[in-house]
Design an enzyme around this catalytic site. Structure first.
Site, PDB file in Angstrom:
ATOM      1  N   ASP A  81       0.900  -1.083   0.127  1.00  0.00           N
ATOM      2  CA  ASP A  81      -0.015   0.085  -0.017  1.00  0.00           C
ATOM      3  C   ASP A  81       0.788   1.265   0.155  1.00  0.00           C
ATOM      4  OD1 ASP A  81      -2.940   1.046   0.540  1.00  0.00           O
ATOM      5  OD2 ASP A  81      -1.476   2.047   1.861  1.00  0.00           O
ATOM      6  N   TYR A 126       3.333   9.472  -0.465  1.00  0.00           N
ATOM      7  CA  TYR A 126       4.240   8.972   0.428  1.00  0.00           C
ATOM      8  C   TYR A 126       5.640   9.159  -0.145  1.00  0.00           C
ATOM      9  CZ  TYR A 126       0.372   6.563   2.393  1.00  0.00           C
ATOM     10  OH  TYR A 126      -0.673   6.055   3.001  1.00  0.00           O
ATOM     11  N   LYS A 181      -2.537   5.934  -4.321  1.00  0.00           N
ATOM     12  CA  LYS A 181      -3.708   6.735  -4.059  1.00  0.00           C
ATOM     13  C   LYS A 181      -3.148   8.311  -4.739  1.00  0.00           C
ATOM     14  CE  LYS A 181      -3.452   4.856   0.328  1.00  0.00           C
ATOM     15  NZ  LYS A 181      -2.106   4.644   0.639  1.00  0.00           N
ATOM     16  N   HIS A 231      -7.403   9.688  -2.046  1.00  0.00           N
ATOM     17  CA  HIS A 231      -6.791   9.604  -0.688  1.00  0.00           C
ATOM     18  C   HIS A 231      -7.556  10.157   0.433  1.00  0.00           C
ATOM     19  CE1 HIS A 231      -2.408   9.277   0.892  1.00  0.00           C
ATOM     20  NE2 HIS A 231      -3.303   8.875   1.871  1.00  0.00           N
ATOM     21  N   LYS A 267       3.082  -0.966   8.988  1.00  0.00           N
ATOM     22  CA  LYS A 267       4.353  -0.530   8.500  1.00  0.00           C
ATOM     23  C   LYS A 267       5.277  -0.881   9.281  1.00  0.00           C
ATOM     24  CE  LYS A 267       6.925   3.246   9.299  1.00  0.00           C
ATOM     25  NZ  LYS A 267       7.245   4.202  10.161  1.00  0.00           N
ATOM     26  N   VAL A 269       9.936  -0.812   9.455  1.00  0.00           N
ATOM     27  CA  VAL A 269      11.322  -0.907   8.350  1.00  0.00           C
ATOM     28  C   VAL A 269      12.228  -1.949   9.015  1.00  0.00           C
ATOM     29  CG1 VAL A 269      11.124   1.481   7.331  1.00  0.00           C
ATOM     30  CG2 VAL A 269      12.361   1.315   9.507  1.00  0.00           C
ATOM     31  N   ARG A 325      10.357  -7.037  12.664  1.00  0.00           N
ATOM     32  CA  ARG A 325       8.995  -6.809  13.207  1.00  0.00           C
ATOM     33  C   ARG A 325       8.107  -7.093  11.811  1.00  0.00           C
ATOM     34  NH1 ARG A 325       9.134  -1.050  16.211  1.00  0.00           N
ATOM     35  NH2 ARG A 325       9.254  -1.662  18.418  1.00  0.00           N
ATOM     36  N   ASN A 346       5.036  -9.368  12.158  1.00  0.00           N
ATOM     37  CA  ASN A 346       3.540  -8.636  11.885  1.00  0.00           C
ATOM     38  C   ASN A 346       2.820 -10.068  10.902  1.00  0.00           C
ATOM     39  OD1 ASN A 346       3.976  -6.778  13.487  1.00  0.00           O
ATOM     40  ND2 ASN A 346       4.634  -5.197  11.766  1.00  0.00           N
TER      41      ASN A 346
END
Ligand code: NAD
Length: 279
Positions: A46, A51, A76, A109, A233, A235, A239, A243
């Site tokens: 996404d 972004y 978006k 958006h 999200k 980086v 994680r 997730n």
């Protein structure tokens, strides 16, 4: 590898219920983050023009050994591009930045009801063009309230396939979710971890201890049990992997209910009725 369930959208297209979000991922970190996600099995990314990392998302997918068709990609429309000609240009630019000839999903958006004379209807009709041309396989909206959705229903031909809204245990969004369920609009829950805020909640922590999962996994599983689409999200490769570890357990109904009762109607982001996209 963990199997990620698909959700069938109202137009018959499948979307993986779980993916990877790249808001606030710096362009220089994006190729590494998206590559980590693809390596551990994420197949849904996404992003958004705003972004500033569409280029790097496309690069990571291009560098992987996956085909374009293996990865579901959403982008978006920028808030400053709602006029139809601007929207056409912006859509072309998103495709170009990603290096694709189609998007799986393209969203407005924000509704920006206080800008453009409140005319998100013309903007939506422009997205309908992209859908008819096959350059957007599905189209949808983000941050739309029931009153905005009602107008699209009354004035447009193609219903939005999804509404991407802020949802987390402190903002359960019962009204918008109820409206969307009635109208076959799938919910995508943005900031599903409340940007980290909900992870120290004592209720979430105690359920996590009991089921032997982390607070983030419990909250993400809560979204999955409720039928929403999520794309947390991070980086951090650990994680990113953590997730995704939410498809080997279920949360009993009473835990889903207990987490839902944490609702405080507390947003971390802007109010869609007031936000004009300039702040
Ligand atoms: P999020 O709820 O996914 O939380 C991200 C934060 O949680 C980060 O600070 C991260 O370090 C932390 N985190 C991630 N995994 C963790 C873990 N396992 N343990 C502890 N902390 C962890 O927030 P987000 O990035 O705002 O939202 C996810 C995605 O939703 C975005 O990347 C974007 O794609 C989308 N989004 C859309 C809109 C919109 O207006 N449509 C707005 C915001 C976000």
């Amino acid at each position: 590898m963990t199997a990620i369930p698909d959700i069938m959208l109202s137009n018959g297209q499948n979307i993986p219920q779980f993916g990877f979000g790249v808001f606030l991922v710096k362009p220089e970190e994006t190729v590494a983050a998206v590559s980590s996600a693809l390596q551990v099995g994420y197949r849904h990314i996404d992003t958004a023009e705003m972004y500033g990392n569409e280029n790097e998302v496309g690069e990571a997918i291009g560098r992987s050994d996956l085909d374009r068709g293996d990865v579901f990609v959403t982008s978006k429309l920028a808030n400053d591009a709602h006029e139809p000609d601007d929207a056409r240009r912006a859509f072309d630019e998103s495709l170009k930045a990603l290096g694709f000839d189609y998007l799986d999903l393209f969203l407005i958006h924000w509704p920006l009801p206080t800008r453009y004379d409140g005319d998100y209807v013309s903007t939506w009709k422009t997205l309908e063009e992209f859908y008819r041309e096959g350059r957007a396989r599905s189209i949808g909206v983000s941050n739309f309230q029931p009153r905005h959705l009602r107008r699209l229903h009354a004035e447009c031909d193609i219903p939005p396939a999804v509404n991407q809204i802020e949802v987390n245990p402190y903002l359960t969004q019962d009204e918008v979710r109820g409206f969307c369920a009635e109208h076959q609009i799938a919910i995508e829950a943005w900031s599903p971890l409340g940007r980290g805020n909900v992870l120290a909640d004592p209720m979430v922590e105690s359920i996590a201890r009991r089921v032997g999962k982390t607070p983030a996994q419990v909250v993400l599983r809560w979204h999955i049990e409720r039928g929403d689409i999520v794309f947390p999200k991070s980086v951090n490769p650990e994680r990113i992997k953590e997730n995704m570890g939410i498809f080997d357990f279920e949360l009993p109904g009473e835990d889903v209910e207990a987490i839902t009762l944490l609702n405080r109607d507390e947003r971390t982001g802007p109010d869609p009725d007031k936000f004009d996209g300039r702040r």
